[in-house]
Write an enzyme that holds these catalytic residues in place. Structure first.
Site, PDB file in Angstrom:
ATOM      1  N   SER A  94      12.355   4.538  14.389  1.00  0.00           N
ATOM      2  CA  SER A  94      11.538   3.958  15.246  1.00  0.00           C
ATOM      3  C   SER A  94      11.778   3.712  16.718  1.00  0.00           C
ATOM      4  CB  SER A  94      10.689   3.081  14.753  1.00  0.00           C
ATOM      5  OG  SER A  94       9.988   3.431  13.473  1.00  0.00           O
ATOM      6  N   LEU A  95      11.743   4.430  17.559  1.00  0.00           N
ATOM      7  CA  LEU A  95      12.197   4.037  18.995  1.00  0.00           C
ATOM      8  C   LEU A  95      11.175   3.512  19.907  1.00  0.00           C
ATOM      9  CD1 LEU A  95      15.054   4.213  20.749  1.00  0.00           C
ATOM     10  CD2 LEU A  95      14.376   6.530  21.267  1.00  0.00           C
ATOM     11  N   HIS A  96      10.151   4.202  20.095  1.00  0.00           N
ATOM     12  CA  HIS A  96       8.990   3.635  20.790  1.00  0.00           C
ATOM     13  C   HIS A  96       9.083   3.373  22.290  1.00  0.00           C
ATOM     14  CE1 HIS A  96       7.552   3.872  16.764  1.00  0.00           C
ATOM     15  NE2 HIS A  96       7.862   2.798  16.508  1.00  0.00           N
ATOM     16  N   ASN A 115      -2.566   4.084  15.513  1.00  0.00           N
ATOM     17  CA  ASN A 115      -3.663   3.380  15.028  1.00  0.00           C
ATOM     18  C   ASN A 115      -4.041   2.230  15.341  1.00  0.00           C
ATOM     19  OD1 ASN A 115      -5.018   5.345  12.605  1.00  0.00           O
ATOM     20  ND2 ASN A 115      -2.975   5.451  12.320  1.00  0.00           N
ATOM     21  N   CYS A 173       3.664   8.282   1.056  1.00  0.00           N
ATOM     22  CA  CYS A 173       4.325   7.321   1.805  1.00  0.00           C
ATOM     23  C   CYS A 173       4.357   5.996   1.197  1.00  0.00           C
ATOM     24  CB  CYS A 173       3.444   7.045   3.355  1.00  0.00           C
ATOM     25  SG  CYS A 173       3.894   5.750   4.360  1.00  0.00           S
ATOM     26  N   GLU A 204       0.794  -1.226   0.072  1.00  0.00           N
ATOM     27  CA  GLU A 204       0.175   0.159   0.133  1.00  0.00           C
ATOM     28  C   GLU A 204       0.680   1.066   0.070  1.00  0.00           C
ATOM     29  OE1 GLU A 204      -2.161  -0.786   3.509  1.00  0.00           O
ATOM     30  OE2 GLU A 204      -0.889   0.497   4.687  1.00  0.00           O
ATOM     31  N   CYS A 241       7.233  -6.304  14.935  1.00  0.00           N
ATOM     32  CA  CYS A 241       6.718  -5.379  16.003  1.00  0.00           C
ATOM     33  C   CYS A 241       5.037  -5.509  16.317  1.00  0.00           C
ATOM     34  CB  CYS A 241       6.838  -3.922  15.434  1.00  0.00           C
ATOM     35  SG  CYS A 241       8.478  -3.617  15.107  1.00  0.00           S
ATOM     36  N   GLY A 276       7.102  -2.555   5.397  1.00  0.00           N
ATOM     37  CA  GLY A 276       8.223  -3.100   5.284  1.00  0.00           C
ATOM     38  C   GLY A 276       9.467  -2.393   6.027  1.00  0.00           C
ATOM     39  N   GLU A 277      10.471  -2.924   6.127  1.00  0.00           N
ATOM     40  CA  GLU A 277      11.714  -2.498   6.552  1.00  0.00           C
ATOM     41  C   GLU A 277      12.621  -2.026   5.574  1.00  0.00           C
ATOM     42  OE1 GLU A 277      12.910  -1.018   9.323  1.00  0.00           O
ATOM     43  OE2 GLU A 277      15.027  -0.776   8.475  1.00  0.00           O
ATOM     44  N   CYS A 282       2.050  -3.263  15.038  1.00  0.00           N
ATOM     45  CA  CYS A 282       1.931  -2.865  13.752  1.00  0.00           C
ATOM     46  C   CYS A 282       1.121  -4.026  12.948  1.00  0.00           C
ATOM     47  CB  CYS A 282       3.432  -2.782  13.242  1.00  0.00           C
ATOM     48  SG  CYS A 282       3.655  -2.659  11.508  1.00  0.00           S
ATOM     49  N   CYS A 319       0.704   2.048   8.789  1.00  0.00           N
ATOM     50  CA  CYS A 319       1.307   0.916   8.089  1.00  0.00           C
ATOM     51  C   CYS A 319       0.692  -0.687   8.186  1.00  0.00           C
ATOM     52  CB  CYS A 319       2.612   0.672   9.256  1.00  0.00           C
ATOM     53  SG  CYS A 319       3.820  -0.185   8.977  1.00  0.00           S
ATOM     54  N   CYS A 328       6.586  -7.749   6.475  1.00  0.00           N
ATOM     55  CA  CYS A 328       7.794  -7.385   7.021  1.00  0.00           C
ATOM     56  C   CYS A 328       8.205  -8.299   8.013  1.00  0.00           C
ATOM     57  CB  CYS A 328       7.426  -5.985   7.859  1.00  0.00           C
ATOM     58  SG  CYS A 328       9.072  -5.318   8.767  1.00  0.00           S
ATOM     59  N   SER A 385      12.695   5.535   7.145  1.00  0.00           N
ATOM     60  CA  SER A 385      12.274   5.422   8.704  1.00  0.00           C
ATOM     61  C   SER A 385      12.679   3.851   8.730  1.00  0.00           C
ATOM     62  CB  SER A 385      10.876   5.492   8.742  1.00  0.00           C
ATOM     63  OG  SER A 385      10.442   5.015  10.253  1.00  0.00           O
TER      64      SER A 385
END
Ligand code: SAH
Ligand code: SF4
Length: 369
Positions: free
Chosen positions: A234-236, A310, A107, A94, A118, A179-180, A121, A353, A114, A211
């Site tokens: 991405s720390l989170h 989200n 985006c 997407e 995570c 994806g990464e 996600c 995502c 992926c 990212s």
């Protein structure tokens, strides 16, 4: 599978070689390249500066793109547009286009699915289907550039709030879809170079942002690249225990290793990085965690982007209430860390995502009113 080369997967020298083998004069390659990335031709038939015979040969022996639009969802009066594309092998990816008064950002995805897993996600829950090719990444951006052209032509039906305010060209690309990117580094980087090429699509390096989940080797590698694209990490979470629970990759590259790579990146490039921080109620959104985060990031040339989560169906997590988001932001700022809360677009279509791909693909197409 299909033997025809995808034109978007060919760099200019590849196009030169192919057309050379076809007995075409050397300048044709550049003409074709400009048709692809400057004129955004939607097929060989539209390339009227090429001889008819060449157009016909291109139509029969090559493909111009492989993405099939499976669904389009719109929100914000059409200024947020989310596409689900089906690839020839059935994988889906997407892309989201967000048009603002002063800019327009797309985006894009770099992988179908992926492998990073995570927990918050939707893409992570799918696992990895496969890497995208450079052309498959570039084609998502071309889709967005064409969508904007269409919007400009229409420019109708907008409320006073939006009328006349939509930007007329694609200005930014963020590699923050499915994806990464650093797990598909080579192909992803070729897409960056293709998009940047001043002879072609001509997207400024500083208008592109990647990212990463925090693959330290990718951060080292990016530091050595000649194009100064922006880096978001991405720390989170402010500590390893919590980060490992949310992001399995942290067991491989814990926070100290990640921040070492980040410091080295900043030392080599002199560029500010962004840290992304998805806020989950009662998990990582406590003011004490904000204070710990501020301490962790002190002295690093950075900015923190707080992202309202989200919701992902079935995930036992909650989105932080607004008051907690603001409290977290205050605490970070008090700790000396510049910090913004991401403006949400297309909440109604869950522009995060992987969330569209998780929905049943057979569902009817939603087209803007
Ligand atoms: N794999 C890369 C880039 C794609 S994800 C990465 O992880 O950074 C882009 C951003 O969206 C990441 O910061 C990711 O943590 C965040 N994200 C993932 N799922 C989300 C969700 N449900 N709500 C809000 N942000 C989400
Ligand atoms: Fe992959 Fe990024 Fe989603 Fe993590 S947040 S699963 S790295 S796409």
């Amino acid at each position: 599978m299909n033997e025809q080369p995808n034109l978007y997967d060919l760099a200019l020298p590849d196009i030169e070689r192919m057309l050379g083998e076809w007995g075409q004069p050397a300048y044709r390659a550049r003409q074709l390249y400009r048709q692809l990335y400057v004129n955004l031709a939607d097929g060989p038939a539209a390339m009227t500066d090429l001889p008819v015979a060449l157009r016909e040969r291109l139509a029969t022996e090559t493909r111009m793109g492989v993405l099939e639009l499976a669904r389009l969802q719109t929100a914000d009066e059409g200024l947020t547009r989310k596409a689900l594309f089906r690839l020839p092998d059935g994988a889906v990816v997407e892309s989201v286009l967000m048009v603002y008064p002063d800019r327009a950002t797309v985006c894009v995805s770099t992988q179908a699915g992926c492998a990073m897993g995570c927990v918050f996600c939707a893409t992570g829950r799918m696992g990895l289907l496969r890497n995208l090719s450079p052309g498959e990444i570039v084609e998502q951006v071309l889709w967005a550039a064409r969508e904007i052209k269409g919007l400009r032509v229409k420019g109708r039906g907008l409320s006073d709030q939006h009328r006349g305010t939509q930007h007329s060209a694609l200005t930014n690309v963020v590699f923050m879809g499915m994806g990464e990117p650093f797990a598909n580094y080579d192909r992803w980087w070729r897409s960056v170079e293709r998009l940047h090429d001043p002879e072609g699509f001509n997207m400024g390096a500083r208008n592109m942002t990647v990212s990463t989940v925090g693959l330290a080797p990718g951060i080292h590698r990016l530091a050595g690249e000649s194009l100064p694209i922006n880096l978001a990490i991405s720390l989170h979470a402010p500590d390893d225990a919590l980060r490992s629970e949310m992001m399995p990759v942290n067991r491989r590259y814990p926070i100290a290793a990640l921040l070492d790579a980040t410091r080295e990146y900043i030392a080599r490039t002199n560029r500010r990085v962004s840290f992304e921080y998805v806020l989950l109620q009662g998990k990582n959104d406590d003011p004490a965690q904000a204070a710990a985060l501020a301490k962790l990031l002190r002295g690093i040339l950075c900015h923190v982007n707080l992202i309202p989560w989200n919701p992902v169906p079935g995930a036992p997590l909650g989105r932080s209430e607004r008051a907690r988001v603001l409290r977290f932001q205050q605490e970070l700022q008090a700790g000396g860390i510049p910090c913004t809360v991401r403006v949400e677009r297309g909440v109604a279509i869950a522009a995060a995502c992987g969330q569209l791909a998780g929905a049943p693909v057979g569902a009817p197409l939603t087209i803007e009113p």
